[in-house]
Write an enzyme that holds these catalytic residues in place. Structure first.
Site, PDB file in Angstrom:
ATOM      1  N   GLY A  60      -5.372   0.031   8.865  1.00  8.43           N
ATOM      2  CA  GLY A  60      -4.219  -0.539   8.159  1.00  8.43           C
ATOM      3  C   GLY A  60      -4.404  -0.372   6.667  1.00  8.43           C
ATOM      4  O   GLY A  60      -5.484   0.020   6.186  1.00  8.43           O
ATOM      5  N   LYS A  61      -3.387  -0.602   5.907  1.00  7.52           N
ATOM      6  CA  LYS A  61      -3.480  -0.584   4.448  1.00  7.52           C
ATOM      7  C   LYS A  61      -2.285  -1.327   3.892  1.00  7.52           C
ATOM      8  O   LYS A  61      -1.237  -1.378   4.541  1.00  7.52           O
ATOM      9  CB  LYS A  61      -3.447   0.864   3.937  1.00  7.52           C
ATOM     10  CG  LYS A  61      -4.100   1.053   2.602  1.00  7.52           C
ATOM     11  CD  LYS A  61      -5.612   1.154   2.733  1.00  7.52           C
ATOM     12  CE  LYS A  61      -6.310   1.300   1.419  1.00  7.52           C
ATOM     13  NZ  LYS A  61      -7.737   1.558   1.591  1.00  7.52           N
ATOM     14  N   GLY A  62      -2.458  -1.910   2.715  1.00  8.66           N
ATOM     15  CA  GLY A  62      -1.348  -2.632   2.103  1.00  8.66           C
ATOM     16  C   GLY A  62      -1.271  -2.316   0.629  1.00  8.66           C
ATOM     17  O   GLY A  62      -2.233  -1.831   0.025  1.00  8.66           O
TER      18      GLY A  62
END
Ligand code: NAD
Length: 424
Positions: A113-115
């Site tokens: 994931g990444k934000g």
């Protein structure tokens, strides 16, 4: 006006296209089913939130934030959150998929994931940053959790931001849940050894590469680009193992000493003067010249797209250990292969950081904290095993290490998806 040459360069440097090129080659060599490729290519979930924040002067500003969960096939999504003015959904998407492949190479039970939040953290006050972080966390809260998605620091976010995220999540859950984020301060469920983990991981995989090539640390010269968390730690730990760190390159200059730089003294010099240049134990040299120095190991640990079709032909190293994410473009990969450079690709070389983040999550869930020796021993075991797994794929499939690492990762994620079956 954009010229065709500019367009070609832009194409070469696009992170999403780079990730795609590696994915395509690995999937093709694995003769992977087209449907499965579609599943692996597409993120599971992309969340966009518009975050209203009251600024210190009373005005309201609305920021855009993203969280992309690329895969949760092997476990909760895992990956950092960056605060920067030029964050794009495409970039976050590419970085999320990178995390899936990295966790799979390290064989740790996480997806990717990444934000990101589009903002300039340098013009925000601490109180504005705190309000922004808390509202962003609250707006994506149903997608977070130790079993769902576990963020970590990335560009312009740090332990303090993680502490605010953990607190916001815990306040909503009505009890303290430290395992919802990693990269926390030690006193709030952080892990010993985390700040050094990525650099230490680079050391472990480089030692494995040296064994393969019959080199000894004391006869090994190293050039490091980027003297920050990853490059600084890697240089310090390598110097302690008697590697000769002959050059360090920073954004404002480079230093060189053929006999080896005293890395810890250079750190003290930078602390005192704000720069690595004019260090009494080395001579100042041109940054480009430093990148092209003859050496055994080149360790790019600054930023992406440093080794390109333009720079790769001039490299003069035997081993390229990619401490940074995405330092090499796919076109440069071909040049490196032709030059016979042994590449330790980013999704293997810098996996030490996410590995110790995994240890932090495990310790938080156990409520039992390990000493630093145990963290480092377990890190070494994972880095060495991952290195051996990648090299085995490279030998078996006769591909260079980067494609081998992608093939290994794709195989592992695809296997998990096949075992689980598609829920309909
Ligand atoms: P950092 O900000 O601590 O260090 C980066 C250093 O590179 C800084 O000292 C900066 O001045 C220097 N730098 C910037 N531009 C440069 C240039 N053009 N030439 C030379 N030096 C330059 O960041 P970091 O955490 O060490 O991360 C470095 C890279 O490693 C990034 O690509 C990051 O995504 C990747 N990475 C970091 C971790 C981690 O645990 N910190 C984990 C995996 C990957």
């Amino acid at each position: 006006m954009t010229t065709p040459a500019d367009a070609l360069i832009e194409h070469e440097l696009n992170p999403w296209l780079s990730a795609e090129a590696r994915f395509n080659e690995a999937a093709e060599r694995l003769e992977m089913d087209e449907g499965l490729q579609k599943v692996l290519r597409t993120p599971s979930r992309e969340i966009t939130v518009y975050i209203p924040v009251v600024l210190d002067d009373g005005r309201i500003e609305v920021f855009t934030g993203y969280r992309v969960q690329h895969s949760i096939a092997r476990g909760p999504a895992k990956g950092g959150i960056r605060f920067a003015p030029d964050v794009t959904l495409d970039e976050v998407r590419a970085l999320a998929s990178w995390m899936t492949w990295k966790c799979a190479v390290a064989n740790i039970p996480f997806g990717g994931g990444k934000g990101g939040v589009i903002c300039d953290p340098h013009v925000l006050s601490m109180t504005e940053l705190e309000r922004l972080t808390r509202r962003y966390t609250a707006d994506i809260i149903e997608f977070l959790g130790p079993e769902k998605d576990v963020p970590a620091p990335d560009m312009n976010t740090n332990e303090q931001v993680m502490a605010w995220m953990m607190d916001t999540y815990s306040m909503h859950m009505r009890h303290t849940m430290t395992a919802v984020v990693t990269g926390k301060p030690l006193d709030l469920g952080g892990s010993r050894g985390r700040p050094e983990a990525t650099g230490r991981g680079c050391l472990f995989v480089t030692l494995e590469a040296l064994k393969r090539m019959g080199l000894k640390p004391e006869d090994t010269s190293v050039v490091v680009q980027g003297f920050g968390n990853v490059g600084g730690m890697a240089a310090k730990l390598m110097a302690r193992r008697e590697f000769k760190i002959i050059s360090i390159i920073e954004w404002d200059g480079a230093v060189y000493n053929a006999k080896g730089i005293d890395v810890e003294a250079l750190m003290a010099h930078r602390k005192q003067t704000g720069s690595i240049v004019d260090f009494p134990g080395a001579e100042n040299i041109d940054r480009e010249q430093a990148l092209y120095l003859k050496c055994d190991v080149l360790l790019p640990a600054a930023k992406e797209n440093v080794i390109t079709s333009k720079t790769a032909p001039h490299l003069n190293c035997k081993i390229l250990c990619e401490g940074a994410n995405g330092p090499t473009t796919p076109i440069a990969d071909k040049v490196l292969a032709d030059k016979g450079i042994f590449v330790i690709p980013d999704i293997l070389a810098n996996a030490g950081g996410v590995t110790v983040s995994y240890f932090e999550w495990v310790q938080d869930r156990q409520g039992y904290f390990w000493n630093e020796d145990l963290v480092n021993t377990r890190l070494e075991e994972i880095m060495v095993n991952s290195f051996q797994d990648v090299v085995k794929y490279s030998d078996t499939h006769r591909v260079h290490n980067r494609i081998a690492a992608y093939m290994l990762a794709l195989d592992r994620v695809a296997f998990a998806i096949k075992l689980r079956g598609l829920y309909a």
